[in-house]
Design a protein around this motif. Structure first.
Motif, PDB file in Angstrom:
ATOM      1  N   SER A  57       0.928  -1.206   0.224  1.00  0.00           N
ATOM      2  CA  SER A  57       0.053   0.136  -0.001  1.00  0.00           C
ATOM      3  C   SER A  57       0.802   1.165   0.035  1.00  0.00           C
ATOM      4  O   SER A  57       0.602   2.116  -0.712  1.00  0.00           O
ATOM      5  CB  SER A  57      -0.959   0.033   1.224  1.00  0.00           C
ATOM      6  OG  SER A  57      -1.747   1.125   1.059  1.00  0.00           O
ATOM      7  N   ASN A  58       2.086   1.311   0.559  1.00  0.00           N
ATOM      8  CA  ASN A  58       2.910   2.193   0.899  1.00  0.00           C
ATOM      9  C   ASN A  58       3.620   2.682  -0.711  1.00  0.00           C
ATOM     10  O   ASN A  58       3.800   3.662  -0.933  1.00  0.00           O
ATOM     11  CB  ASN A  58       4.089   2.198   2.016  1.00  0.00           C
ATOM     12  CG  ASN A  58       3.215   2.161   3.246  1.00  0.00           C
ATOM     13  OD1 ASN A  58       1.955   2.941   3.499  1.00  0.00           O
ATOM     14  ND2 ASN A  58       3.676   1.665   4.364  1.00  0.00           N
ATOM     15  N   VAL A  59       3.847   1.606  -1.197  1.00  0.00           N
ATOM     16  CA  VAL A  59       4.594   1.795  -2.621  1.00  0.00           C
ATOM     17  C   VAL A  59       3.658   2.018  -3.380  1.00  0.00           C
ATOM     18  O   VAL A  59       4.232   3.063  -4.301  1.00  0.00           O
ATOM     19  CB  VAL A  59       5.090   0.142  -2.886  1.00  0.00           C
ATOM     20  CG1 VAL A  59       5.365   0.140  -4.437  1.00  0.00           C
ATOM     21  CG2 VAL A  59       6.272  -0.314  -2.021  1.00  0.00           C
ATOM     22  N   VAL A  87      11.556   9.639  -3.156  1.00  0.00           N
ATOM     23  CA  VAL A  87      10.790   8.214  -3.371  1.00  0.00           C
ATOM     24  C   VAL A  87      11.190   7.393  -4.319  1.00  0.00           C
ATOM     25  O   VAL A  87      11.043   6.129  -4.148  1.00  0.00           O
ATOM     26  CB  VAL A  87       9.413   9.221  -4.309  1.00  0.00           C
ATOM     27  CG1 VAL A  87       8.459   7.820  -5.053  1.00  0.00           C
ATOM     28  CG2 VAL A  87       8.514  10.071  -3.611  1.00  0.00           C
ATOM     29  N   VAL A  88      12.029   7.684  -5.223  1.00  0.00           N
ATOM     30  CA  VAL A  88      13.045   6.722  -6.163  1.00  0.00           C
ATOM     31  C   VAL A  88      13.597   5.810  -5.320  1.00  0.00           C
ATOM     32  O   VAL A  88      13.663   4.580  -5.382  1.00  0.00           O
ATOM     33  CB  VAL A  88      13.713   7.331  -7.143  1.00  0.00           C
ATOM     34  CG1 VAL A  88      14.740   6.353  -7.787  1.00  0.00           C
ATOM     35  CG2 VAL A  88      12.611   8.147  -8.175  1.00  0.00           C
ATOM     36  N   VAL A  89      14.405   6.376  -4.312  1.00  0.00           N
ATOM     37  CA  VAL A  89      15.091   5.227  -3.403  1.00  0.00           C
ATOM     38  C   VAL A  89      14.445   4.382  -2.603  1.00  0.00           C
ATOM     39  O   VAL A  89      14.651   3.328  -2.738  1.00  0.00           O
ATOM     40  CB  VAL A  89      16.003   6.356  -2.357  1.00  0.00           C
ATOM     41  CG1 VAL A  89      16.554   5.570  -1.305  1.00  0.00           C
ATOM     42  CG2 VAL A  89      17.066   7.113  -3.259  1.00  0.00           C
ATOM     43  N   ALA A 108      14.343   0.568  -2.899  1.00  0.00           N
ATOM     44  CA  ALA A 108      14.788  -0.367  -1.875  1.00  0.00           C
ATOM     45  C   ALA A 108      13.713  -1.413  -1.324  1.00  0.00           C
ATOM     46  O   ALA A 108      14.174  -2.529  -1.234  1.00  0.00           O
ATOM     47  CB  ALA A 108      15.060   0.611  -0.551  1.00  0.00           C
ATOM     48  N   THR A 109      12.444  -0.811  -1.542  1.00  0.00           N
ATOM     49  CA  THR A 109      11.362  -2.072  -1.449  1.00  0.00           C
ATOM     50  C   THR A 109      11.396  -3.043  -2.489  1.00  0.00           C
ATOM     51  O   THR A 109      11.296  -4.127  -2.178  1.00  0.00           O
ATOM     52  CB  THR A 109      10.130  -1.008  -1.480  1.00  0.00           C
ATOM     53  OG1 THR A 109      10.194  -0.119  -0.413  1.00  0.00           O
ATOM     54  CG2 THR A 109       9.005  -2.050  -1.397  1.00  0.00           C
ATOM     55  N   SER A 110      11.456  -2.658  -3.616  1.00  0.00           N
ATOM     56  CA  SER A 110      11.624  -3.627  -4.747  1.00  0.00           C
ATOM     57  C   SER A 110      12.594  -4.477  -4.744  1.00  0.00           C
ATOM     58  O   SER A 110      12.683  -5.871  -4.965  1.00  0.00           O
ATOM     59  CB  SER A 110      11.613  -2.626  -6.289  1.00  0.00           C
ATOM     60  OG  SER A 110      10.600  -1.938  -6.334  1.00  0.00           O
ATOM     61  N   THR A 111      13.897  -4.197  -4.315  1.00  0.00           N
ATOM     62  CA  THR A 111      15.076  -4.984  -4.079  1.00  0.00           C
ATOM     63  C   THR A 111      14.807  -5.946  -2.828  1.00  0.00           C
ATOM     64  O   THR A 111      15.006  -6.976  -3.093  1.00  0.00           O
ATOM     65  CB  THR A 111      16.413  -3.986  -3.643  1.00  0.00           C
ATOM     66  OG1 THR A 111      16.469  -3.391  -4.770  1.00  0.00           O
ATOM     67  CG2 THR A 111      17.458  -4.994  -3.472  1.00  0.00           C
ATOM     68  N   ALA A 162      11.802 -12.813  -2.167  1.00  0.00           N
ATOM     69  CA  ALA A 162      10.891 -13.870  -3.107  1.00  0.00           C
ATOM     70  C   ALA A 162      11.702 -14.760  -4.024  1.00  0.00           C
ATOM     71  O   ALA A 162      11.421 -16.109  -4.189  1.00  0.00           O
ATOM     72  CB  ALA A 162       9.884 -13.143  -4.028  1.00  0.00           C
ATOM     73  N   GLY A 163      12.963 -14.049  -4.523  1.00  0.00           N
ATOM     74  CA  GLY A 163      13.586 -14.830  -5.376  1.00  0.00           C
ATOM     75  C   GLY A 163      14.894 -15.606  -5.120  1.00  0.00           C
ATOM     76  O   GLY A 163      15.426 -16.464  -5.560  1.00  0.00           O
TER      77      GLY A 163
END
Length: 349
Positions: free
Chosen positions: A124-126, A156-158, A162-165, A171-172
């Motif tokens: 939700s925050n993303v 925001v980009v950072v 960071a969240t995506s990483t 997951a992977g």
């Protein structure tokens, strides 16, 4: 320990005294604008806020999946969570603990309640950050190379990267993530390494479940986006009610900024901080100061203050009705994926 209470308290007092109070002093003259308010638009703002709350619970239902309690039960739990987050010091953490206990009483296992909360909050925050980023990008044509906008966009980009990483790693590359977490926990020493590993593996399993059912993930993201957009629409309608029609880029930018600031653990729900930033931000984008002040204050009345008494009613209805005879430990003690003994609160989708 006392610093955790003293520092936020001092910051809150300074913000209210130096920023919020001067702005509210201008509201005396601004009250003349009330005669321009459209009751139809005011009612529409209320409807949009209610719809936003309903969409938020649909996110919860989607994340929990077939283990989800009934929608009406989840709605009241989410409303309770929202109200607590608006009144308790360190509101988000206290509210999370209350929500966890209510979910367990409603039949959700402890691990599922924890991981669902983590995934829902992060996702939700993303999405909120994405709303803010879209507003920034669309606003660049009008604000040009404004340094504040550039800095906000960079933050925001950072955060998104960071969240995506972190999600990609969990997951992977779960084993590598477990190794990193165990090393960090061993160094910090605040959480048992086995508990942290179990929590991480449960999140990884849930993420794998979502990746194998992309439609479910897309549904959850869509409901989260609708939740934020409906809330933003309520703010836009309130400003319209006071006579100013704001552009969508400016709306998304200031709304996204206010939403991100509300997440900071300084005051409950960003009280004082959100108002002190959004009012001058709207003013910088061309909204008359009196309109910006009345618009933001009125929107916060709908978005922040009214949910507090509603949360009391929601909690009371749970404790006196649906969850009256349940006990933590007897419900929700099953392992993830198993059905608790009491199933009358569940639906199977």
């Amino acid at each position: 320990m006392w610093l955790r209470v003293a520092v936020p308290a001092v910051l809150a007092v300074v913000l209210v005294w130096r920023v919020v109070v001067p702005q509210y002093a201008a509201a005396v003259d601004a009250l003349r604008s009330l005669e321009r308010v459209s009751l139809v638009l005011a009612g529409s703002a209320v409807v949009l806020e209610v719809a936003s709350l309903l969409a938020n619970t649909l996110v919860t239902t989607t994340v929990l999946g077939r283990r989800s309690p009934r929608y009406s039960t989840l709605l009241r739990i989410d409303l309770t969570n929202l109200g607590v987050s608006h009144v308790a010091p360190g509101g988000a953490l206290v509210a999370a603990a209350v929500r966890f206990r209510l979910l367990v009483r409603a039949g959700v296992s402890r691990q599922e309640a924890l991981t669902a909360a983590a995934i829902q909050a992060t996702g939700s925050n993303v999405v909120l950050g994405a709303v803010f980023a879209v507003g920034l990008v669309l606003s660049l044509a009008t604000v040009g190379g404004n340094a504040s906008y550039s800095s906000a966009a960079g933050v925001v980009v950072v955060l998104v990267v960071a969240t995506s990483t972190a999600v990609w790693l969990i997951a992977g590359h779960t084993e590598r993530a477990v190794t990193i977490v165990r090393a960090v926990v061993a160094h910090v020493g605040l959480v048992d390494a086995r508990v942290a590993e179990s929590f991480l593996r449960t999140i990884a399993a849930r993420l794998e479940e979502f990746s194998s059912h992309p439609r479910r993930a897309i549904t959850a993201i869509s409901w989260a986006l609708l939740n934020w957009l409906l809330d933003a629409a309520a703010l836009w309608v309130v400003l319209c009610a006071f006579g100013f029609r704001l552009g969508i880029p400016a709306l998304l930018t200031v709304y996204g900024l206010g939403g991100i600031l509300a997440l900071l653990p300084v005051t409950p729900g960003g009280l004082g901080i959100v108002e002190s930033v959004m009012v001058p931000a709207f003013g910088a984008l061309g909204v008359p100061l009196d309109t910006a002040l009345l618009g933001v204050v009125s929107w916060r009345l709908l978005e922040f203050w009214i949910p507090i008494p509603v949360a009391v009613l929601a909690w009371s209805s749970l404790r006196l009705g649906t969850l009256r005879h349940t006990r933590v430990g007897t419900i929700g003690a099953s392992a993830p994926g198993e059905h608790p003994r009491r199933q009358e609160h569940f639906h199977h989708g």
